[in-house]
Each structure stands twice: as structure tokens, then as C-alpha cells.
Motif scaffolding. Structure first.
Motif, PDB file in Angstrom:
ATOM      1  N   THR A  93     -26.687 -21.294 -23.185  1.00 20.74           N
ATOM      2  CA  THR A  93     -26.581 -20.426 -22.012  1.00 20.74           C
ATOM      3  C   THR A  93     -27.923 -20.308 -21.296  1.00 20.74           C
ATOM      4  O   THR A  93     -27.996 -20.261 -20.064  1.00 20.74           O
ATOM      5  CB  THR A  93     -26.076 -19.038 -22.442  1.00 20.74           C
ATOM      6  OG1 THR A  93     -24.838 -19.191 -23.121  1.00 20.74           O
ATOM      7  CG2 THR A  93     -25.908 -18.118 -21.244  1.00 20.74           C
ATOM      8  N   GLU A  94     -28.984 -20.282 -22.050  1.00 25.87           N
ATOM      9  CA  GLU A  94     -30.315 -20.195 -21.452  1.00 25.87           C
ATOM     10  C   GLU A  94     -30.771 -21.512 -20.820  1.00 25.87           C
ATOM     11  O   GLU A  94     -31.856 -21.592 -20.259  1.00 25.87           O
ATOM     12  CB  GLU A  94     -31.349 -19.798 -22.522  1.00 25.87           C
ATOM     13  CG  GLU A  94     -31.213 -18.372 -23.013  1.00 25.87           C
ATOM     14  CD  GLU A  94     -32.170 -18.051 -24.161  1.00 25.87           C
ATOM     15  OE1 GLU A  94     -32.265 -16.876 -24.538  1.00 25.87           O
ATOM     16  OE2 GLU A  94     -32.812 -18.984 -24.685  1.00 25.87           O
ATOM     17  N   GLY A  95     -29.982 -22.561 -20.993  1.00 27.83           N
ATOM     18  CA  GLY A  95     -30.342 -23.851 -20.397  1.00 27.83           C
ATOM     19  C   GLY A  95     -31.300 -24.669 -21.224  1.00 27.83           C
ATOM     20  O   GLY A  95     -31.840 -25.672 -20.753  1.00 27.83           O
ATOM     21  N   ARG A  96     -31.525 -24.295 -22.463  1.00 27.86           N
ATOM     22  CA  ARG A  96     -32.544 -24.968 -23.257  1.00 27.86           C
ATOM     23  C   ARG A  96     -32.142 -26.389 -23.668  1.00 27.86           C
ATOM     24  O   ARG A  96     -32.980 -27.154 -24.127  1.00 27.86           O
ATOM     25  CB  ARG A  96     -32.865 -24.156 -24.509  1.00 27.86           C
ATOM     26  CG  ARG A  96     -33.617 -22.893 -24.181  1.00 27.86           C
ATOM     27  CD  ARG A  96     -33.980 -22.109 -25.426  1.00 27.86           C
ATOM     28  NE  ARG A  96     -34.700 -20.902 -25.071  1.00 27.86           N
ATOM     29  CZ  ARG A  96     -36.019 -20.832 -24.901  1.00 27.86           C
ATOM     30  NH1 ARG A  96     -36.766 -21.910 -25.055  1.00 27.86           N
ATOM     31  NH2 ARG A  96     -36.600 -19.705 -24.568  1.00 27.86           N
ATOM     32  N   LEU A  97     -30.882 -26.748 -23.515  1.00 25.63           N
ATOM     33  CA  LEU A  97     -30.467 -28.113 -23.818  1.00 25.63           C
ATOM     34  C   LEU A  97     -30.403 -28.975 -22.555  1.00 25.63           C
ATOM     35  O   LEU A  97     -30.236 -30.184 -22.649  1.00 25.63           O
ATOM     36  CB  LEU A  97     -29.107 -28.121 -24.529  1.00 25.63           C
ATOM     37  CG  LEU A  97     -29.174 -28.144 -26.060  1.00 25.63           C
ATOM     38  CD1 LEU A  97     -30.028 -27.030 -26.606  1.00 25.63           C
ATOM     39  CD2 LEU A  97     -27.794 -28.087 -26.676  1.00 25.63           C
ATOM     40  N   GLY A  98     -30.532 -28.357 -21.392  1.00 23.98           N
ATOM     41  CA  GLY A  98     -30.408 -29.110 -20.146  1.00 23.98           C
ATOM     42  C   GLY A  98     -28.969 -29.580 -19.958  1.00 23.98           C
ATOM     43  O   GLY A  98     -28.028 -28.892 -20.351  1.00 23.98           O
ATOM     44  N   ASP A  99     -28.807 -30.745 -19.338  1.00 21.96           N
ATOM     45  CA  ASP A  99     -27.459 -31.309 -19.179  1.00 21.96           C
ATOM     46  C   ASP A  99     -26.975 -31.832 -20.524  1.00 21.96           C
ATOM     47  O   ASP A  99     -27.696 -32.557 -21.205  1.00 21.96           O
ATOM     48  CB  ASP A  99     -27.487 -32.485 -18.198  1.00 21.96           C
ATOM     49  CG  ASP A  99     -27.852 -32.035 -16.797  1.00 21.96           C
ATOM     50  OD1 ASP A  99     -27.535 -30.880 -16.434  1.00 21.96           O
ATOM     51  OD2 ASP A  99     -28.476 -32.833 -16.073  1.00 21.96           O
ATOM     52  N   VAL A 100     -25.755 -31.478 -20.870  1.00 19.57           N
ATOM     53  CA  VAL A 100     -25.218 -31.913 -22.163  1.00 19.57           C
ATOM     54  C   VAL A 100     -24.642 -33.320 -22.033  1.00 19.57           C
ATOM     55  O   VAL A 100     -23.826 -33.587 -21.157  1.00 19.57           O
ATOM     56  CB  VAL A 100     -24.142 -30.935 -22.672  1.00 19.57           C
ATOM     57  CG1 VAL A 100     -23.457 -31.495 -23.903  1.00 19.57           C
ATOM     58  CG2 VAL A 100     -24.789 -29.591 -22.984  1.00 19.57           C
ATOM     59  N   TYR A 101     -25.106 -34.223 -22.904  1.00 18.63           N
ATOM     60  CA  TYR A 101     -24.595 -35.596 -22.914  1.00 18.63           C
ATOM     61  C   TYR A 101     -23.572 -35.812 -24.034  1.00 18.63           C
ATOM     62  O   TYR A 101     -22.561 -36.463 -23.844  1.00 18.63           O
ATOM     63  CB  TYR A 101     -25.751 -36.578 -23.148  1.00 18.63           C
ATOM     64  CG  TYR A 101     -26.799 -36.614 -22.070  1.00 18.63           C
ATOM     65  CD1 TYR A 101     -26.459 -36.779 -20.717  1.00 18.63           C
ATOM     66  CD2 TYR A 101     -28.147 -36.504 -22.388  1.00 18.63           C
ATOM     67  CE1 TYR A 101     -27.441 -36.835 -19.738  1.00 18.63           C
ATOM     68  CE2 TYR A 101     -29.132 -36.568 -21.409  1.00 18.63           C
ATOM     69  CZ  TYR A 101     -28.773 -36.730 -20.089  1.00 18.63           C
ATOM     70  OH  TYR A 101     -29.736 -36.796 -19.130  1.00 18.63           O
ATOM     71  N   HIS A 102     -23.889 -35.317 -25.210  1.00 15.97           N
ATOM     72  CA  HIS A 102     -23.112 -35.674 -26.398  1.00 15.97           C
ATOM     73  C   HIS A 102     -22.746 -34.460 -27.240  1.00 15.97           C
ATOM     74  O   HIS A 102     -23.564 -33.550 -27.394  1.00 15.97           O
ATOM     75  CB  HIS A 102     -23.946 -36.580 -27.339  1.00 15.97           C
ATOM     76  CG  HIS A 102     -24.123 -37.974 -26.870  1.00 15.97           C
ATOM     77  ND1 HIS A 102     -23.129 -38.907 -26.936  1.00 15.97           N
ATOM     78  CD2 HIS A 102     -25.196 -38.606 -26.331  1.00 15.97           C
ATOM     79  CE1 HIS A 102     -23.577 -40.063 -26.456  1.00 15.97           C
ATOM     80  NE2 HIS A 102     -24.830 -39.908 -26.079  1.00 15.97           N
TER      81      HIS A 102
END
Lengths: 378, 378, 378, 378
Positions: B146-155
Motif C-alpha cells: 500500500t505504501e508503494g514500496r514494491l513499485g509496479d508489481v511484476y510477479h
């Protein structure tokens, strides 16, 4: 470009490890002045001749004195048992050769001091092969501590655990004979973690220790009768450091299941690190600078060519290196030091300091009380 | 303060897990309106009477209809096998009771839609017991995303591995009978990871899958003859998501050595997380926001009362919680939702969405091609 | 069936942990004679009244003497700070009550001997709450050692590492006041690993230790000025055992990143085990009985209801338990011992032995030399 | 003794890796017929000349045809990009040279068949450099499976995860151009795990897959404008095997934090194994032959010279090896095969089989349904 011409004394385990280091320094690190493998030396002519051929040395000798006296040698590399280091090193220094010696540097503080004096008087380069300083994960640990990321250091826990003697029926070997090896687990294994500790957090102040020989006699190598084990199977000690930290050290050859478990954990006010040689490509790091809810030991795979020391000479990220690579890094750093006429570490003074710590522990075992660690060079 | 009066249908594995949840919510979380354990229900009078005594329920019933009709009940909790959920839930909703049901919510998308309609029409609270959403490490994973710490999720890679059927001689059990269980590993295990995936990264777009029954008949429970296994031993599928990510899912009861290995890994442009239920107190997190030379998967011990959700009700840092605690967290959140008349998740709409994904996979297994995941409520 | 009627002195951290143990023993273990929660005791009436309500105790008292004197109590459970254990335990024994006390049992060996004499004279059951003995992984470790799977024990390495004081700005707390706590990390943490060591490998012979208080004054709790820390921040010691093994012990509250890292490694001639409380559901085991090419530390997930002690009361394989469960196991074993009038361990003699080890370490710190560990009861 | 005279085409990443393999085979394995480094070949004269010097090749060429035609060459080693393998291999075979080629063997099944025919017709040795087969941990996995220690194989889970493209701003590179590389993650990474899968558990029956290019255009290498990415960023597929097992495969360059995470898990009725390249010196093994209460994944440190394949050429137990060592093992096995005129694997038939699996996946991506894997050689 000139060459650094090497004479290597010893052709077994360490002879092999050092030979590959010179060759791989040339191959992967492309130093300004490459190594030239001039001569390898061993007492058994047949064996050393064969080693010279397989390893790629130009010539061989059977008496180290002949090597030391040769005019075409820049660097004497001593890879023989501990009781021979002193004589070879002093003769090499007197002959104006740079000297690299295996650890432990000497059998006693007194010998180490003589050796240090000899190389200093001669003005040659001198280095002790505490090769683990050149593991990239250890280099990273050093960097983190230098940057202050651990804050004030409180604790070090350093254990070097092997298990090749855990079986009471394993036969006697020269490493169990005090007259040759000088010491058992203490000189062989504690020497490494004492050096790494000094490298990472500084000087020892005082120590108290204990040692034990669990199996006091073993089957002779030739299968006839028993021989007495005259070295320690394990040596443990506690320590205080000049900077106020406390430490806990242990070396053993009886830790069943631990093969080359050189474990170092350092806890500071701001962070901690953990290293284990059995996963030598990894360094664990905990930082209180991370946000509280995100804190955890991170496992850094120390294989990034762009940012991790030594790794740009090898492979892409995630492609591991092995045990012998640290010898190559050491040789590469030594080549640069020789070319640039700059000091290189750990030198004979470091070797002496290590010996002083080991000897204080030995004294403490006899006195059954704390002993101060001497730090003078003479 | 008033009480939330509970009627629990089912008294075995889930009955026990839910009972402790109500008691421990009162004990550790001290909700504004505590739970009152009014009545527990089961078909075998002797057994349910004994359970009522041991677990501390005020009364017992042997017909769930009697429980649903009682005036002194606020919440019906359904912990019985999957084929009974629909009738109980609809009756409970019609009687104006809040409803909590075990997963999978229903045997079919059609049934799930009826159930959703019933609770919506009745205006009662509705919840599906995907208890793993309330593991603190999963709550932390949700926060990081939710905080965006993963950025765009690919996998996403999600595998739920158990091994209790790996032995071909293990006897038949009701979970292997499609008429009762509805499904095998797919409905039992994939249901959990599908729900967690939706919770963490969003909606499924299309899927392609396969299933296998490795051992097609097993010794009957009573030891006489064989019985046919009519459910899947394993179901695997690939998926695309509305947000462009791709996923890889697998559930099995044949992964020898994996006991309750619910593994979830999510990789994004800025970071990654890894969770494994067998180490449910830990979350691994990798962040590209860390300086390059310090990047590594950090292992967060999710036990800090000050900063990790739910943990202030339990013990000091480093003191682990276990499996049943997530049920307590769920009950605690449900109590708050009932008191505050606020929605709570995962609700029956989430249960339906999960069912729609599972059914698309089943369709794909029959059609041997990709299938779109339906997302309508009617 | 009769009830074991409990009076609990103390209602904070340990009061909560012990209360849940009694309730969950009844719930999960269904003992022949269940516990009855008669009375809880604390000095602050408002707080203890509230605790009695939330925790489910029938009544409360504000003076422990009143509890000890009540006729309707079988067991006095002492969960108060260390400086109060002696008086309560002796009074309880004289009143014919069974006694369970938190650790460390007493502030001194002398006190522990008085306590042991009192319970022995009274013929009541006595137990010290070294709860970690009841972690299933520790129970399994004990079993492996008893079965001889480790062979002759050479080494123990036991470290109990926490980090809640690593920040020099953390405020003062009662645990840092020697007059109340008796000791710092030594009595709090080393007590646990000394007990586990005695349980697993036997009696200590001699010890040499050191301690340090890294931060000697801290901000007062009320924010006004500073208070002196009068206990040890860390205590380390080396040990020899009656059976010839050697050991290395360390307790600290300054190991940044270690939250409740109670680590125990034991190496023997045939095998080794490793336990870490932060992964308390796992035990690592290395066996030389495995074929050579297959040897490795196996990570046993100690959650199999069929074969791992205590686990049949809980959940299916792979479903973890947490910190408080060991208290429940302890209470369950105590209930059985009371019903069957059989001894239960660790008892007050074990508590005394632990105290004797801790005191020998304290003596060694003062004398700066090795100290023998006393083992007499009077 | 004669020499095996090598001509190496390509001098970059793979040229370096293969060169060290020949030198280290001579140094550590002392083969009956050592390798002789005759000629290295590259199109850029300046670069290849420099490489010849640094790596220690006797001569260099700039046209591979000249190398193939030389009379003093026994073995042509192809370390160039995939689109060149076919022409070089066929020419080499026709010239009567043994051929070793990097993977993937070819750009298409058709090309691979032609290559296989050429080497078979010529009667020369042929090998594909799936070097990971020669990691000692993989050799041990193979041994365990061959010995039946896993029983019937149910599952394989194989994921090859890297992250060097996770950043959308990383520039274009030749590996992203389909005309040169042939394929993206699929041909580069899935090729490895498909080969290992065939090696360990046997032939593929049918597959269904998907691929995705997350970032469709990237900054050009020269910094001017954008270039289209024409290969897959990730390819995932499900599989059935001839022996009834099911599999789950994934290759990606977008798994942030995974550097060279080649993960393989195989579950059978009697045991399981787990391998991860990032800890390539370890193999995890779970065995149901262990007593129930002792079962757990054991972590075998595959470094025992006495019992682990290849390790007697290196260092003592617990001294790790690295990435390049598997190339040395491969070269050593190839030398023995050439000397003894025995077949060596993986050969061009293995390379073709791998290509057939990859192509079936590609077909499935287009057809959106399951595809059978072809297994004929013509």
C-alpha cells in the motif's frame, strides 16, 4: 611493465592455493606488473618437480636457502609449516626480498618480533597471509564499520568451528604435534578470528581463556600403536577491548557438523553484522537506521561487480566465488603495493599483534586468571 | 458495554480454533463489546455436549436450525464442511444474524452469489474466515504494498504445499470425497492463496491450469477394500492480473517434507517480499531504495508490539505467536466492526471473487485453454 | 475429578502468561483434575481487580499473605519480582500449599537453600518456572541426547541475546535496579540457559566470567535527571562440566537485532543440535549415523502431533505454536504431577543448582579467576 | 600423454569462463591428456589479441573459418551468441573436430536437428555447455534420485529468477534483440532448468505456457531515443512428464532481489530435494526413511572431498567453490571422454530435446492451449 618474480617455499595445500593466486591475479585482475612464477621449493625432489610441472613454475629447488639467494627473485612466499617461518623470513629479508608468509606468522611472540625487525631493517614489503580479510563480505563488513553504521561496538562473538577430529578414532597427524605445529586449534583457527577482530574493531586489552584436549592419544599414522596429542583440541577465551567492547572467542576441531564455520557477529549501538565462512558470499546486516517496522537482518549477497570490492574482476551478480578467490585478492593487492611501493596489510606488525593475543591467552590458561595483552614491537 | 452473543456451528478443528478466538479476543484484546459464548452446535449430542463443557459454551444444540432461530444470538459462525455453508448462511442472514463462515465459502459460484445476496438483503455483517490475512507478517506485507514500496508489481509466486497424502497407503478421508469437500487441494489450499493474492495485489484477469490425482484409490477408512479419490491431489495454474502482473500458483498435498508451506513471493519494480507460513512470524523484504551495496533480503521478525499490527496485545519482541492467533485477530476485528457498524473484510463478496477464480481454473482444466475470470455479483 | 485451586501472586507479564496457561491446560490438555482460578493478588487494588475480571479469576486480594492463608487454595504461583520469591514461597510451603515460582528462584544461594528446605520439610510439590524446558523442540533435544544420538558431549555454546538496552537513551526501568531485580542479564537470561544446559548435558564443574555495564546511567523513568544502572548489561562465562565438556555462555541486552535470541548448540562425538528461540518450532540436528555423503544439519519442524511431545494437543503438522504455549505445557505437567503425587521438574533443587552456577560466575567476576560450582543443598 | 588442442570461438564472458576451465582442468584435475590452448578467435583483432595474451592462448584468429580449418586443432569450443552456433558447429564437425557449444544450442529445433546430424555423421564428440549439471550439489541430487531415495516423483518446481531488467530505465542490450539472442528469459534461463529437469527426472510430455514483455521499449544503448524489446522478459509454463509427474517452470529477469536464483525443488513419495544456485554448495534433502520424529530438510554442505563428486580436486571440507568451477568439471569430464573415446553428456541430442521443450512452450503461447513435446531426432 615489469614482472614480480616469485619464489614459493612449500608446494602442498598452501603451495597450491598461492600458485593459483598468482596465476589468477594475472588472468582476472591484470595487474600493472604481473607475477612471474620463477621457482617453487620443496624437500622431496620428485614431488616438487611434479608440482612445478603441474602448477606451471619455471624451475624448482629442494633447499629454501638456494631460493632466497637467487638474484632473479623479488618475492619470497612462505607456505611451509609454522616452525620454519622465522628462519626463511629473516633470510629473505636480509637478501632484500619482499616476504609473504602463511599464518600463524611464528611460534612465539619473541620470534615474531625478530621477524618484524628483520623486514623493517631491510625495508622490504612484508605481509601475513590472513587471506580472510580479502573475502568480499569481510571487506564490506569493514566498510560498514568504518562508515559508522554499527555505532559504538558492544560485542563480538567469533567462533571458528571444524569437526575433523570429532571422531576419537581419527589417526594422528602432524598438526597434532606441538613441536611442528606449535599449537592446535588455537594457532590454526583462533589466529584467523583474532586477526579479523583486530581488523574490524581494534585492539585487545585483556583475556582469560581455557583449552582442552578431549582425545589425548590417537592411532599412529602408520597404524602401529598410539601417539600422544600434544596440542589443544579447543581453545576458548573471553576478552575486553581498548574501545570498551567485550568478546567471546572459540576455536575447535570437535564441532560435529561444522566444516569450516568461521562465524563472526558484531553488535553495536546502531547496527550489527554476521558473517559465516560456510556462506562466504553473504553478509548479514541489521540497521537501526531503517524504519522501526522494517528492521531486520538483511542478507546481502556480496556479488555485485559494480559496488562490492574485488567482484568486478569476476562474474555477473549472483555468481558465487569460492575459497581460493580470497588468496587471489590478496595477491592482487600485494602486487599493487609492490608496484606502487605502498604499505600493504596485514603486515608483520599485524602478525605480531595476533601472536601477542594468542600468547596472552596461553598465559591465562596457565595462570587461570586474566592476562593483559602486550602491544610493543620490541 | 454489551455482549456479542455467538452461536457456533461445528465443534471439531475449526470449532476449537474459533472458540479460542472468541475467548482470547476477550482476554488479550479487551474489545468494547466482548464475545459471549452462548451456544455450540453439532449433530452428535454426546460429543457436542462434551465440547460445550471443555470449551466453555453456555449451551449446546444438535440442529443448526435451532441455533439460527434463537433470539439470544447476534452472530452465527459456520465451521462445518463446505457443503453445508450455503443453507446455514442464508438462514442465518434471513434471521437477521451476522454471519462468519469458514472457507471455501461455497461449493460453486452460483451458491456464493446466493449467499452474498442473502446477507446484503438482510443488511447483516458478513465475513469469510480467510484467517491468514490476519497474520502480522501478512498485514505488514499489505502495508508495504500500500505504501508503494514494491513499485509496479511484476510477479507473484504462491504455493501452498503440504504432504499428508504423499504416502500412497494413507487411508481415504472425507476430504477426498468430492460430494462433501467439493474439491481437493484446489478448494482447500488454493482458496487461501487466491484470497491473499487478491488482498495483496488485486484482481485476476485470466487463468490456465491443470490438476492431477496421483493416487486414484486408497484403502477405505474402515480397512475394508478401496475407495476412489474423487478430488484433485494437486492443482497448478498460471494467471494474468488486471494490473499487468503475472502469477504462478500451486497447491498440493504431495510435497514431501512441506508441512504447511504457504509460500508467497511478490516481485515489483522497487522491491520484493517473501512469506512462508512455516515461519509465520517473519517477513522477508528486499528494497531497491536501500543503497546498492547494502541491498539484500531483510528478514523482519514481525513481533514488535510498538509497530507491528496486532502484536501489542501479546508479548515482548521476539516472543513468537502461533497458528491460532490469526483467528483471534480476525475475531477481534470482527468485534470492532460489529460494535462500530463498519464493514469488515474479507466479506462474502471477497468469498465470491475467490470462488470465481477457482471456478475459472476448473473450467480451464476442462477446456485445456485460458479462461477469463468472471467478476460480477449476479 | 477434583479441581486444582490456584492462587496467583502477580498480575502483569507473568501473571498474564500463567493465567492463560491454566485456562489453556483445561481447554487443550483436558487434565484429570482441571485448574480452578480462585484468586489473583496484586498490591494495586484497582489494577488487580481489573485483571481478575479480564483474566477470569474468581476473586482478588491485595496482600499475598491473605492468599497463602486461604483454605481453598492448593497451589501458590509466584509471578512477582525476584526479591519477593523467598518470603512467599516459604510461607506458602508452611501453609501446606504446592508452590510454583518464577525464575530466578531467589536473590542468593542462601535464600534458595532456605526455600528448598521449606518445601521439602512441608512435603509439597515445588517447581521453578523454567518454561523453556517445555518447548517441544527442547523436549526433542532432550530425547535425542538421552537416546545417545550425540555420543560424548564436547561442546555447548549458549547465548541469550536481546537488544532492548542497545540504545543509550532508553530510560531507566526496575529491571536495572539491583535492589529489586537482584541481577541484570545474568539473572534474567543466563538463568534460562544455565537451567537448559543442566537439563540437557548435566552439572557444571567450574566457571570463569566477566560482566559489563556499558551505559552506567540512564534517563530516569519520570524524565527528571539520571539514574545509575546497578546491574550488569552483559555477563559472559566459560565453563567446564563434570562430564568433561566445555561451554561458552553469554547473556546480553545489547545485541542489536537479536530480539529473543536464545541460542543453544551442543556438539558431541556422534551428532549435534542447534536451537534458537526466535525459531522455536524448529530443531536442527546433525548425525554422523547418516551416510557420509548425506550428512547435514536437518531442520526438524517440531510440529508433528503423532511424534512430538505436547503437539497432539494443538494443531495439524506445520501449524506453529508460540511463546505462551510452553507455559501451558508446564502447567499441564504440573497438573499431572499433583494428581499423581509424582515429582515434577525443574524443582527447587534445580532452582538452587542454577543459583549456584550464577553465583559462582559472580564470584569469579570478583576474584578474576576460576571458581568451582558448589552443589550441596545445605 | 598427448594434448587436446583447443580452438575457442568467442572471448568475452563465456570465452573467459571456458579458458579458465581448460587451465584449471590441467591444474586441479591433472587429466591424462591435458588441454593445450592453441587459438582463440574474435572479430575485433585488437580485443582478441589482448585476450589471447591475458588468457594465455598461443595464437588468435579473427575468422572462425580459419580456426575450423586448422590441422592442429582437436576441439572447437563455441562461446559466441546463439545465432552463430549452427554454422560453426556444422563446419567444425565436417572438419572432423570435436564440438562443445554454449547453450541454447540453436535458434530452432530445425537447426538443432541439422547440427545433431552433422556431428553424428562425422563421428566426433559433441557436447552442450549446460554447465550446471556439473555443480557437485546437482551431481548429488542426481545420485539420490538414481538411488531411488525420492521414490516416485510427483512434483518439480523450477524457477530461474534474475532481476537485471526490473528497472524500466535500464538501457537496451543485444540480449533484448530477438534476431541475435533468439529468445529472452526463455532461451537464456528456462534452457538451463529444462536441461536439469530432463537430467534429473526425465522427459516432458506436454506443456502450456505464457510469456510477457513488461517493458516494451527501452533507452537505446547509445543514449539516443528508444529501442523496442523483441524478446520475452518472462516465460512461465506448466508441464506433464512421461513418468506422471507435474511441473511448474518460470524464468524472469524481473524478480527484484533475485540475482541468480536458479531454484529447483523435487518432491517424491519417499523424499524431496531443494537446490538454489545462490547457495550452490548446498543441497537440501528430506527423507521419509528417517525416523518420523527426526524428519526434516537436511542441509548438506556438498564439499566433502571423500564422498562428493569433483570435490577431491579442490579444498578441505567446508571450503566453498564458485560459479566457474562447474565449467572446469565439465571440461575435465570432456577431456576424459575424448581420451577414452566414450560418450559424454549432455550431448547434441540433449540440446535438441531441450530445444523441443522450449519450442513447444512457444507454440503453446501462440495457440493458448496445451502442446505435446516432440521427441524425434529428424
Amino acid at each position: 611493465m615489469r614482472y614480480i618474480k616469485v619464489g614459493l617455499i612449500g608446494y602442498k595445500f598452501m603451495g597450491k592455493a598461492h600458485t593459483q593466486a598468482y596465476k589468477n591475479t594475472n588472468f582476472y585482475f591484470e595487474p600493472q606488473d604481473p607475477f612471474q612464477l620463477k621457482v617453487i621449493c620443496g624437500r622431496n625432489e620428485k614431488s616438487v618437480k611434479s608440482a612445478a610441472h603441474t602448477y606451471g613454475w619455471e624451475s624448482y629447488e629442494t633447499d629454501w636457502r638456494s631460493v632466497v639467494e637467487r638474484n632473479d627473485i623479488d618475492l619470497i612466499d612462505i607456505g611451509t609449516p609454522s616452525n620454519t617461518h622465522k628462519d626463511i623470513a629473516i633470510a629473505a629479508a636480509k637478501a632484500g626480498k619482499h616476504v609473504l608468509t602463511e599464518k600463524p606468522m611464528a611460534l612465539s611472540v619473541r620470534d615474531a618480533k625478530e621477524m618484524l625487525k628483520a623486514v623493517t631493517d631491510a625495508g622490504v614489503q612484508h605481509m601475513v597471509s590472513f587471506n580472510y580479510r580479502r573475502i568480499p563480505a569481510i571487506a564490506l563488513a569493514k566498510r560498514l564499520i568504518t562508515e559508522g553504521r554499527l555505532g559504538d561496538v558492544y560485542h563480538i562473538r567469533a567462533h571458528y568451528l571444524q569437526d575433523w577430529l570429532a571422531n576419537p578414532q581419527s589417526p594422528f597427524a602432524w598438526r597434532l604435534d606441538k613441536t611442528i605445529a606449535g599449537s592446535g586449534a588455537h594457532g590454526d583457527l583462533n589466529a584467523h578470528i583474532v586477526d579479523l577482530t583486530r581488523y574490524l574493531i581494534g585492539e585487545f586489552d585483556e583475556v582469560v581463556g581455557m583449552s582442552e584436549t578431549f582425545v589425548k592419544e590417537r592411532p599412529a599414522e602408520n597404524g602401529e600403536g598410539k601417539r600422544n596429542v600434544t596440542v589443544d583440541d579447543t581453545t576458548l577465551f573471553l576478552a575486553r577491548f581498548d574501545n570498551g567492547a567485550v568478546g567471546n572467542f572459540e576455536a575447535t576441531r570437535y564441532a560435529t557438523g561444522r566444516k569450516n564455520h568461521e562465524y563472526i557477529e558484531i553488535n553495536g549501538s546502531m547496527g550489527s553484522i554476521v558473517f559465516n565462512f560456510e556462506r562466504m558470499n553473504e553478509l548479514q546486516f541489521f540497521s537501526k537506521e531503517d524504519e522501526h517496522y522494517l528492521q531486520g537482518y538483511r542478507n546481502i549477497l556480496v556479488t555485485e561487480p559494480e559496488v562490492h570490492e574485488y567482484m568486478n574482476a569476476w562474474w555477473p551478480p549472483g555468481h558465487l566465488i569460492g575459497y581460493e578467490h580470497a588468496f587471489t585478492h590478496q595477491a592482487s593487492d600485494l602486487a599493487r603495493a609492490i608496484t606502487q611501493q605502498q604499505p600493504v596489510y596485514p603486515n608483520f606488525e599485524d602478525g605480531l599483534r595476533c601472536q601477542q593475543v594468542l600468547e596472552a591467552v596461553d598465559n591465562s590458561i596457565l595462570s587461570r586468571t586474566w592476562e593483559k595483552v602486550e602491544k610493543s614491537n620490541d
